[in-house]
Design a protein around this motif. Structure first.
Motif, PDB file in Angstrom:
ATOM      1  N   THR A 267      -6.205   0.255   7.433  1.00  0.00           N
ATOM      2  CA  THR A 267      -7.067   0.708   8.407  1.00  0.00           C
ATOM      3  C   THR A 267      -6.235   0.940   9.647  1.00  0.00           C
ATOM      4  OG1 THR A 267      -8.085  -1.285   8.523  1.00  0.00           O
ATOM      5  CG2 THR A 267      -9.372   0.697   7.714  1.00  0.00           C
TER       6      THR A 267
ATOM      7  N   TYR B  60      -9.659  -4.410  13.430  1.00  0.00           N
ATOM      8  CA  TYR B  60      -8.555  -4.318  12.124  1.00  0.00           C
ATOM      9  C   TYR B  60      -9.362  -3.501  11.284  1.00  0.00           C
ATOM     10  CZ  TYR B  60      -5.774  -8.073  14.184  1.00  0.00           C
ATOM     11  OH  TYR B  60      -5.070  -8.822  14.830  1.00  0.00           O
ATOM     12  N   ASN B  61     -10.583  -3.346  11.128  1.00  0.00           N
ATOM     13  CA  ASN B  61     -11.076  -2.539  10.193  1.00  0.00           C
ATOM     14  C   ASN B  61     -12.500  -1.919  10.676  1.00  0.00           C
ATOM     15  OD1 ASN B  61     -12.023  -1.743   7.523  1.00  0.00           O
ATOM     16  ND2 ASN B  61     -11.604  -3.573   6.596  1.00  0.00           N
TER      17      ASN B  61
ATOM     18  N   TRP C  74      -6.830   0.590  -1.894  1.00  0.00           N
ATOM     19  CA  TRP C  74      -6.136  -0.021  -0.831  1.00  0.00           C
ATOM     20  C   TRP C  74      -6.337  -1.414  -1.047  1.00  0.00           C
ATOM     21  CZ3 TRP C  74      -3.409   3.260   1.921  1.00  0.00           C
ATOM     22  CH2 TRP C  74      -3.777   4.655   2.125  1.00  0.00           C
ATOM     23  N   SER C  75      -5.048  -2.213  -0.901  1.00  0.00           N
ATOM     24  CA  SER C  75      -5.131  -3.681  -0.814  1.00  0.00           C
ATOM     25  C   SER C  75      -5.309  -4.305   0.734  1.00  0.00           C
ATOM     26  CB  SER C  75      -3.780  -4.054  -1.316  1.00  0.00           C
ATOM     27  OG  SER C  75      -3.457  -3.815  -2.526  1.00  0.00           O
ATOM     28  N   PHE C  76      -6.415  -5.082   0.699  1.00  0.00           N
ATOM     29  CA  PHE C  76      -6.546  -5.881   1.960  1.00  0.00           C
ATOM     30  C   PHE C  76      -6.503  -7.063   1.587  1.00  0.00           C
ATOM     31  CE2 PHE C  76      -8.998  -1.967   2.980  1.00  0.00           C
ATOM     32  CZ  PHE C  76      -9.059  -1.745   4.230  1.00  0.00           C
TER      33      PHE C  76
ATOM     34  N   ASN D  95       0.834  -1.276  -0.085  1.00  0.00           N
ATOM     35  CA  ASN D  95      -0.094   0.079  -0.161  1.00  0.00           C
ATOM     36  C   ASN D  95       0.704   1.355   0.034  1.00  0.00           C
ATOM     37  OD1 ASN D  95      -2.839  -0.712   0.184  1.00  0.00           O
ATOM     38  ND2 ASN D  95      -2.314  -1.980   1.866  1.00  0.00           N
TER      39      ASN D  95
ATOM     40  N   PRO E   5      -3.996  -9.103   8.776  1.00  0.00           N
ATOM     41  CA  PRO E   5      -4.862  -8.175   9.479  1.00  0.00           C
ATOM     42  C   PRO E   5      -4.099  -7.194  10.074  1.00  0.00           C
ATOM     43  CG  PRO E   5      -5.704 -10.289   9.692  1.00  0.00           C
ATOM     44  CD  PRO E   5      -4.534 -10.484   9.096  1.00  0.00           C
TER      45      PRO E   5
ATOM     46  N   PHE F 220      -3.318  -4.359   7.532  1.00  0.00           N
ATOM     47  CA  PHE F 220      -4.235  -3.778   7.158  1.00  0.00           C
ATOM     48  C   PHE F 220      -4.123  -2.326   7.146  1.00  0.00           C
ATOM     49  CE2 PHE F 220      -8.100  -6.839   7.695  1.00  0.00           C
ATOM     50  CZ  PHE F 220      -7.690  -7.761   6.572  1.00  0.00           C
TER      51      PHE F 220
ATOM     52  N   ARG G  55     -11.924   3.137  -1.587  1.00  0.00           N
ATOM     53  CA  ARG G  55     -11.453   1.986  -0.813  1.00  0.00           C
ATOM     54  C   ARG G  55     -10.545   0.991  -1.779  1.00  0.00           C
ATOM     55  NH1 ARG G  55     -12.728  -0.812   4.072  1.00  0.00           N
ATOM     56  NH2 ARG G  55     -12.352  -2.901   3.804  1.00  0.00           N
TER      57      ARG G  55
ATOM     58  N   LEU H 243     -11.606   5.437   3.599  1.00  0.00           N
ATOM     59  CA  LEU H 243     -11.874   4.105   4.316  1.00  0.00           C
ATOM     60  C   LEU H 243     -13.065   4.389   5.482  1.00  0.00           C
ATOM     61  CD1 LEU H 243      -8.131   3.230   4.607  1.00  0.00           C
ATOM     62  CD2 LEU H 243     -10.201   2.051   2.922  1.00  0.00           C
TER      63      LEU H 243
END
Length: 431
Positions: free
Chosen positions: A276, A322-323, A264-266, A193, A271, A274, A261, A229
């Motif tokens: 976020t 985590y999110n 961004w790479s989730f 990211n 986690p 992440f 969103r 986000l």
């Protein structure tokens, strides 16, 4: 054996051939007065050479080829840069080469003249089919040569990173504070990211966030909102507060565009990595650091000081998230892990120090880089494992960063004969 042109260049550079009764292909006696300076860029291979041809002293360049016919194949005859070539050094003279005035190009053939031990070492010690061509012999290279090779590769790697930082500095009109802030965000993206983090930092200037030092949630709202986000609505009180704060500051600072969103790479990220959570950590760091540049330049002289700078507590919400939206059953790992801290020293602090030293021409910053890198443990990745398999252990991140630089610039490109390690392995005992 695949005879490479860079091997012949090395043979000329170190004069690993029999020069008794040395003559050109047309019978002129050659005396080598000055080998010349090896040129790794465009143009002839060796500049500022001096030879005597039948007693006549010539100043100019030397070009090296596997076959003399390569001169025409590479179109050197029509290139003005080659008009000053005074000697053509080839493995095999398979075709006559003429100067622009129609006279024969002085050519010396190396076939049958290269020292036998150099031949044998080249054949035995360098396996170009291997990812590390010298893997089976590198442990036999003297430690001082390996150290100097890593040091050179490390400096080149730091120089390359500093070019990125100095380019940022130029775009920021010499503002070191803003540049350090943007580089911090890029490094917190950890490749997956990095680009999105860089864009986020450019959208929300450091001077705005610095006004809200001590207000972690406010800083978080600005960053999460501009990152795209934040959810549009939420039943969670803390998230509702972030949404309201962002809307207020969005109007105040006229933020009319934001990332989305999908930027961004989730997927593919653990986690703990992440975006976020990383942004929440950045908000906590910026809220607690009195002055980012000073913290990096003066307050992070060793690992413990840097750890204190970054090991800050995120807002309570991120202790169990985590999110946005879904709470974790277990508490999220507290703070930034030791491994990540070490990576941030390597990729964030060290390049800033090195760039600062370059910009202000202060050599002591380079020495500080080397000292700190020797305090930090080696990274563990696929490149370092290749060297370890060959019997060359990385004692610290000074070694590992040098190995990464060496692998990417020399080993992968098979530019072995520009490397002191390979040069040491094929060194002749005949001289």
């Amino acid at each position: 054996m695949d005879l490479r042109e860079d091997f012949l260049q090395l043979v000329w550079k170190y004069q690993y051939f029999d020069k008794k009764n040395l003559q050109t292909e047309t019978g002129e006696k050659i005396e080598i007065v000055q080998i010349g300076f090896h040129n790794f860029g465009e143009g002839p291979d060796f500049h500022d050479s001096v030879i005597r041809l039948d007693g006549v002293t010539l100043h100019g360049h030397v070009e090296v080829h596997k076959f003399s016919s390569d001169w025409k194949q590479h179109a050197h005859g029509g290139d003005p840069a080659y008009n000053s070539v005074i000697l053509h050094v080839v493995w095999e003279n398979n075709q006559e080469v003429l100067r622009n005035d129609g006279t024969p190009m002085p050519t010396v053939e190396l076939k049958g003249k290269i020292f036998l031990d150099v031949w044998r070492n080249y054949e035995r010690l360098l396996d170009y089919k291997s990812e590390l061509p010298c893997a089976h012999a590198v442990r036999n290279v003297p430690e001082i040569i390996r150290f100097s090779t890593l040091e050179k590769a490390l400096v080149e790697r730091l120089h390359e990173k500093s070019e990125l930082i100095l380019s940022l500095l130029n775009a920021n009109k010499g503002d070191w504070e803003e540049t350090t802030y943007q580089w911090l965000f890029t490094c917190f993206g950890f490749k997956i990211n990095a680009q999105s983090m860089s864009e986020l930092a450019s959208k929300v200037p450091y001077k705005i966030l610095h006004k809200h030092r001590g207000q972690t949630a406010v800083i978080e709202s600005m960053l999460m909102g501009n990152a795209g986000l934040l959810p549009e609505e939420s039943a969670e009180t803390y998230v509702q507060f972030l949404i309201q704060e962002y809307k207020f500051y969005q109007k105040k600072y006229s933020w009319d565009s934001q990332l989305k969103r999908q930027n961004w790479s989730f997927m593919g990220a653990r986690p703990s990595n992440f975006p976020t959570l990383r942004i929440a950590q950045l908000a906590a760091i910026l809220s607690n650091a009195p002055n980012l540049l000073q913290a990096v330049m003066e307050d992070s002289r060793d690992f413990l000081a840097f750890k204190k700078l970054l090991q800050v507590r995120t807002s309570d919400y991120w202790q169990y998230h985590y999110n946005f939206g879904k709470a974790s059953e277990k508490q999220v790992l507290k703070g930034i892990s030791e491994t990540v801290l070490e990576l941030l020293i390597i990729n964030f602090v060290i390049p800033i120090w090195f760039s600062y030293g370059r910009y202000f021409q202060q050599q002591e910053w380079q020495e500080r880089c080397f000292d700190l890198l020797q305090e930090v443990k080696s990274e563990k990745n696929h490149i370092i494992r290749k060297f370890e398999s060959a019997g060359w252990e990385a004692a610290n991140s000074f070694d590992s960063q040098g190995m990464i630089g060496l692998y990417k610039t020399q080993c992968q490109a098979k530019k072995c004969l520009q490397c002191k390690i390979a040069q040491s392995l094929i060194k002749s005992e005949s001289k």
